[in-house]
Motif scaffolding. Sequence first.
Motif, PDB file in Angstrom:
ATOM      1  N   CYS A  23      21.569 -25.649 -11.910  1.00  0.00           N
ATOM      2  CA  CYS A  23      22.230 -26.931 -12.235  1.00  0.00           C
ATOM      3  C   CYS A  23      22.630 -27.727 -10.987  1.00  0.00           C
ATOM      4  O   CYS A  23      22.721 -27.197  -9.880  1.00  0.00           O
ATOM      5  CB  CYS A  23      23.410 -26.684 -13.151  1.00  0.00           C
ATOM      6  SG  CYS A  23      24.683 -25.668 -12.418  1.00  0.00           S
ATOM      7  N   PRO A  25      25.368 -29.095  -9.440  1.00  0.00           N
ATOM      8  CA  PRO A  25      26.415 -28.956  -8.412  1.00  0.00           C
ATOM      9  C   PRO A  25      26.060 -28.045  -7.245  1.00  0.00           C
ATOM     10  O   PRO A  25      26.506 -28.283  -6.119  1.00  0.00           O
ATOM     11  CB  PRO A  25      27.601 -28.382  -9.204  1.00  0.00           C
ATOM     12  CG  PRO A  25      27.341 -28.741 -10.626  1.00  0.00           C
ATOM     13  CD  PRO A  25      25.864 -28.799 -10.800  1.00  0.00           C
ATOM     14  N   CYS A  48      32.179 -22.220 -12.194  1.00  0.00           N
ATOM     15  CA  CYS A  48      30.996 -22.884 -11.624  1.00  0.00           C
ATOM     16  C   CYS A  48      31.005 -22.713 -10.104  1.00  0.00           C
ATOM     17  O   CYS A  48      30.005 -22.353  -9.493  1.00  0.00           O
ATOM     18  CB  CYS A  48      31.003 -24.374 -11.948  1.00  0.00           C
ATOM     19  SG  CYS A  48      31.262 -24.732 -13.678  1.00  0.00           S
ATOM     20  N   TYR A  51      30.207 -19.207  -8.936  1.00  0.00           N
ATOM     21  CA  TYR A  51      28.782 -18.918  -9.152  1.00  0.00           C
ATOM     22  C   TYR A  51      27.931 -19.600  -8.072  1.00  0.00           C
ATOM     23  O   TYR A  51      27.022 -18.993  -7.483  1.00  0.00           O
ATOM     24  CB  TYR A  51      28.367 -19.373 -10.555  1.00  0.00           C
ATOM     25  CG  TYR A  51      26.882 -19.472 -10.743  1.00  0.00           C
ATOM     26  CD1 TYR A  51      26.078 -18.326 -10.760  1.00  0.00           C
ATOM     27  CD2 TYR A  51      26.251 -20.716 -10.876  1.00  0.00           C
ATOM     28  CE1 TYR A  51      24.706 -18.419 -10.908  1.00  0.00           C
ATOM     29  CE2 TYR A  51      24.883 -20.812 -11.020  1.00  0.00           C
ATOM     30  CZ  TYR A  51      24.113 -19.664 -11.032  1.00  0.00           C
ATOM     31  OH  TYR A  51      22.759 -19.764 -11.168  1.00  0.00           O
ATOM     32  N   HIS A  52      28.239 -20.859  -7.795  1.00  0.00           N
ATOM     33  CA  HIS A  52      27.412 -21.603  -6.830  1.00  0.00           C
ATOM     34  C   HIS A  52      27.582 -21.055  -5.412  1.00  0.00           C
ATOM     35  O   HIS A  52      26.616 -20.934  -4.663  1.00  0.00           O
ATOM     36  CB  HIS A  52      27.738 -23.097  -6.909  1.00  0.00           C
ATOM     37  CG  HIS A  52      27.398 -23.678  -8.252  1.00  0.00           C
ATOM     38  ND1 HIS A  52      28.149 -24.651  -8.868  1.00  0.00           N
ATOM     39  CD2 HIS A  52      26.388 -23.390  -9.101  1.00  0.00           C
ATOM     40  CE1 HIS A  52      27.597 -24.935 -10.044  1.00  0.00           C
ATOM     41  NE2 HIS A  52      26.542 -24.182 -10.202  1.00  0.00           N
ATOM     42  N   THR A 105      31.202 -30.933 -12.369  1.00  0.00           N
ATOM     43  CA  THR A 105      30.493 -29.974 -13.219  1.00  0.00           C
ATOM     44  C   THR A 105      30.274 -30.612 -14.585  1.00  0.00           C
ATOM     45  O   THR A 105      30.756 -31.711 -14.847  1.00  0.00           O
ATOM     46  CB  THR A 105      31.313 -28.687 -13.387  1.00  0.00           C
ATOM     47  OG1 THR A 105      32.460 -29.001 -14.182  1.00  0.00           O
ATOM     48  CG2 THR A 105      31.746 -28.120 -12.059  1.00  0.00           C
ATOM     49  N   CYS A 106      29.603 -29.877 -15.480  1.00  0.00           N
ATOM     50  CA  CYS A 106      29.339 -30.483 -16.792  1.00  0.00           C
ATOM     51  C   CYS A 106      30.637 -30.736 -17.552  1.00  0.00           C
ATOM     52  O   CYS A 106      30.717 -31.659 -18.351  1.00  0.00           O
ATOM     53  CB  CYS A 106      28.360 -29.642 -17.597  1.00  0.00           C
ATOM     54  SG  CYS A 106      28.646 -27.902 -17.610  1.00  0.00           S
ATOM     55  N   SER A 137      25.457 -31.465 -14.893  1.00  0.00           N
ATOM     56  CA  SER A 137      24.465 -30.379 -14.842  1.00  0.00           C
ATOM     57  C   SER A 137      23.450 -30.448 -15.975  1.00  0.00           C
ATOM     58  O   SER A 137      22.467 -29.727 -15.942  1.00  0.00           O
ATOM     59  CB  SER A 137      25.172 -29.034 -14.842  1.00  0.00           C
ATOM     60  OG  SER A 137      26.325 -29.132 -15.607  1.00  0.00           O
TER      61      SER A 137
HETATM   62  S1  SF4 Z   1      29.148 -24.737 -16.593  1.00  0.00           S
HETATM   63 FE1  SF4 Z   1      27.783 -26.475 -16.121  1.00  0.00          FE
HETATM   64  S2  SF4 Z   1      28.163 -26.941 -13.947  1.00  0.00           S
HETATM   65 FE2  SF4 Z   1      29.063 -24.949 -14.361  1.00  0.00          FE
HETATM   66  S3  SF4 Z   1      27.492 -23.503 -13.716  1.00  0.00           S
HETATM   67 FE3  SF4 Z   1      27.216 -23.846 -15.933  1.00  0.00          FE
HETATM   68  S4  SF4 Z   1      25.738 -25.543 -16.112  1.00  0.00           S
HETATM   69 FE4  SF4 Z   1      26.485 -25.494 -14.000  1.00  0.00          FE
END
Ligand code: SF4
Length: 454
Positions: A23, A25, A48, A51-52, A105-106, A137
């Motif tokens: 996604c 971000p 998020c 994870y990123h 984020t979403c 995202s």
């Molecule tokens: S919640 Fe949305 S922004 Fe967060 S990791 Fe999942 S898809 Fe990406």
Amino acid sequence: MLDQTPSKLSERSALVVNPAKTCQPVGAMYAALGIHNCLPHSHGSQGCCSYHRMHLTRHFRDPIMASTSSFTEGACVFGGKPNLTKGLTNIFEIYDPDVVAINTTCLSETIGDDISDIIRSAKIPEGKVVIHANTPSYVGSHVTGFSNMVKAMVAYLAEDTEVKNSTINIIPGYVEPSDMKEMKRIMRLLDAPYIMFPDTSDVVNAPMTGKYEMYPKGGTKVEEIRKSGSSKATIAMGSFASKDGGYELESKCNIPCHVIKVPMGVKATDDFIMKVLEITGGSVPYELEMERGQLVDLMVDVHNHYHNKRVAIFGDPDIVIAMTELVLSLGMKPVHILTGTPGKDFDKTVEETLQTYGETAEHVKSKGDLMELHQWIKESPVDMIIGNTYGKYIARAEDIPLVRVGWPILDRVGHSYFPLVGYMGAIRMIEKISTAFLDLRDKTCSDEDFELVL
Ligand code: SF4
């Protein structure tokens, strides 16, 4: 391995299995790390952000810093303004960056937080900068997020000046820090002054010195991004990751933008160099001529290793487009070509590239997934897969070599130190492809065919 993947392809309209993208971000976070003394900030729930950071850390094997607005249920209902306002105060007090680059984020996109308004009303210490990019995202992919953050750098920072100087802006695309370093080396060899942004070299591949540096020495300085508005031209590498930033500079500061492919392979590197020389009026230095000659020499020396081999390529669109051209120049046959990122330009550019070499592929698809790629390979086998780490499951299931290229690579090391761009990068790519084929041969051939010299 992947035993449940049916060999017969059936059209899927809603279900995605093993996506070939992630996604927005995370791409914005990566771009933000390419600014000196910058802390990326994720406006949304903290899951998020962690994870990123984790995904980038696993790829680069370096600490990846970012903060988050840490939404709770209340913020989801009433908006995240207090979270971001308080967050910015804490960030500047505790972590003291020069720049905070906010991505969304979403969650924050769905509730519709007005980030510009929140930034305007926040207390930002003198001399510090806050920029933001909206990175929903559910639109595009991580490459779109990278592109949006680069565009935000221009929108917030680039300053339009009447008088332009001789500098060329280089927007390198979603590539490794080693690739950015190699592009800068080529610019220096061409005697062409440049401003590269973002530039993650010496940030996400910083050295071990015994002392932890929260903001490593690399990254483009804010001052340089401001000055990018005074440059003579912009070269944007890869249309998906870089053209929006380049065109933003064109409309904001009246700087012509040249969109070219990521310079992987002999043709794309030639195009990069010729584009720079077209702008500067210079000539090709001996060192680059030498490197090109060495690449062509190697292409001829070992063409028997890969000529006519069938290959499947997947990953980020700009990288897949560049890799398709690179393998075509080696005489290989790219038969299945796929990206998870949506965009009709992908199919068009790949088809045009294939036509130039008199080839056609069996499948070219954007917005595809790896289950589909696997099914294509089951129906019509290939000799090699070129793509990121997620391709290893298909490679194992079908007993095909995988050459790791792109993002993320989570199970091999060194990729952030050695480039794939430029003539030297193409030499490395040939080494990787040849070695993969020769290792396979050594492992599988009969004793009588086991040769010392290959
Ligand atoms: S919640 Fe949305 S922004 Fe967060 S990791 Fe999942 S898809 Fe990406």
